[in-house]
Enzyme design. Sequence first.
Site, short mmCIF file in Angstrom:
data_model
loop_
_atom_site.label_atom_id
_atom_site.label_comp_id
_atom_site.label_asym_id
_atom_site.label_seq_id
_atom_site.Cartn_x
_atom_site.Cartn_y
_atom_site.Cartn_z
N SER A 124 1.45 -1.15 -0.03
CA SER A 124 0.34 0.13 -0.14
C SER A 124 1.04 1.29 0.35
CB SER A 124 -1.37 -0.14 0.89
OG SER A 124 -0.49 -0.01 2.58
N HIS A 145 -2.61 -3.68 -5.95
CA HIS A 145 -3.36 -2.98 -4.42
C HIS A 145 -4.40 -3.49 -4.26
CE1 HIS A 145 -3.68 0.41 -1.75
NE2 HIS A 145 -3.21 -0.74 -0.92
N GLU A 157 -5.67 -1.77 -8.23
CA GLU A 157 -4.82 -0.80 -8.27
C GLU A 157 -3.88 -1.08 -8.57
OE1 GLU A 157 -4.75 3.74 -5.71
OE2 GLU A 157 -4.05 2.43 -4.73
N ASN A 195 -3.92 6.25 -1.59
CA ASN A 195 -3.68 6.56 -0.12
C ASN A 195 -3.09 7.87 -0.90
OD1 ASN A 195 -4.34 4.54 1.62
ND2 ASN A 195 -2.60 3.24 0.48
#
Length: 513
Positions: A124, A145, A157, A195
């Site tokens: 991540s 991800h 992702e 993120n």
Amino acid sequence: MSFRDIEIRTLGIVGSGAMGRGIAQIAALGGLTVRLYDTNQQAIAAASDYLADTLNKLAAKGKLNEADAHAALARIHAAGAIGDLADCDVVIEAIVEKLEIKRELFRELEGVVGEQCILASNTSSLSITAIAAGCAKPERVVGLHFFNPVPLMKVVEVIDGLRGDPAAGDALMALGRQMGHTAVRAKDMPGFIVNHAGRGMNTEGLRIASEGVASFADIDRIMREQAGFRLGPFELLDLTALDVSHPVMESIYHQFYEEPRFTPSPITGTRLAGGLIGRKVGEGFYKYVDGKQQIPDEAPAPATLPRRVWVSRSSAHAREEVFKLIAKMEANVTIDTGGTPALDSLIIVTPLGHDATTACVAEKLDASRTVAIDTLFPLADAARRTIMTTPATTAEFRDAAHALFAFDGVPVTVIRDSTGFVAQRVVATIVNIGCDIAQQRIATPADIDLAVTLGLGYPRGPLALGDALGASTLLTILRNMQAVLGDPRYRPSPWLTRRAQLGLSLTFDEAAQ
């Protein structure tokens, strides 16, 4: 044979924790043969039991056909040794977030799997390029991800490292779709899409709290009920837990070489050290009793209305909106139409990006009678309204404003002076960071909005949200906040600035034309 020709039938997973189990579940339901490996054989047994229990419960509840559940379970095999992954077409690692441990695993896997096997990392926060640098064939290393819980978070992702073969990324895009997820593509940059974009809500919410503007609960109420988000920043931090989210904040901040927009807060560092990490331990920004969030009660609105109200002329649109609201509520209040406020009038200002003090001084108003109201979101149909005082505003005029704007039963949050209130500054920061992700070509505008809505649960992606509120409005908010505070974290993204100036949608990408 190239990665473009690969047919993915067998998937290896290294790591049988929450992420590994979740990936195994959706892969098996997607028709793939799964080999689940962990250095701890007891962990594999526990994961196998968990998956059997989960799939059987889904079938019992009618959410999954019983035959499909049994077939999926039959496709999941425990791997007793890493060599059992030799025939896999793709291997996904879902292990500890430590670069050298991931590199060591991938070096070991290269000696086991075939030449055409794609090695994928579920990291991540670590660089895919850095992980791949330890491999003899870095072109086959791709980021894949997923988000926790994997079966419910329907986005994945796909991240291309600098030495990655785009065809390997293409294959994993198709794999993500086969497993029932929406796949989005990103360049290898800190935080990837989700993120990275999530910094806006959390870091700005923490900054507002650190300035003493409002309580954690009030900030969350504003972001939920005024701005329309499913969760406020502190509810979200409690859900993800600070032992996960605080290290990610620090990692992204340092990977971007101390970019001011991503500055972590000592609030989370202190609470992490004290063990107040969130819902899973029963206490974070909120307390949880039997898993239920304990939210402090709000005080009732005052009853005494102002005798008369004067509204700033700095924004004709905002002034008209305030007048319409007062008229709609049929409150017994006189509107002061004078060029300057009468000596007993409540003074209302409607700043964008400025604080109440700056708005008051700019118009030479009496600060003791001045209250600001946030008009970024429509006032008439709001589920909550936010007003803020100057440091000099008296309790009498603060309470009169509160009574007025709560007259129709809509709750009102009273905050201390803040550039951009709460909703303005958080939303502007979210949109601005989304614009920077687009400007840096980390992902397409469409994938940015898709990833954020699915991965963070926002009502709209940052670019669509910016379009809905008006790019020029958000640009004004950011410029005014930067002018008052001198803080580079609020500098507008070139993507936002140019599209606002040209009247273009924030989703417009000239590179795609």
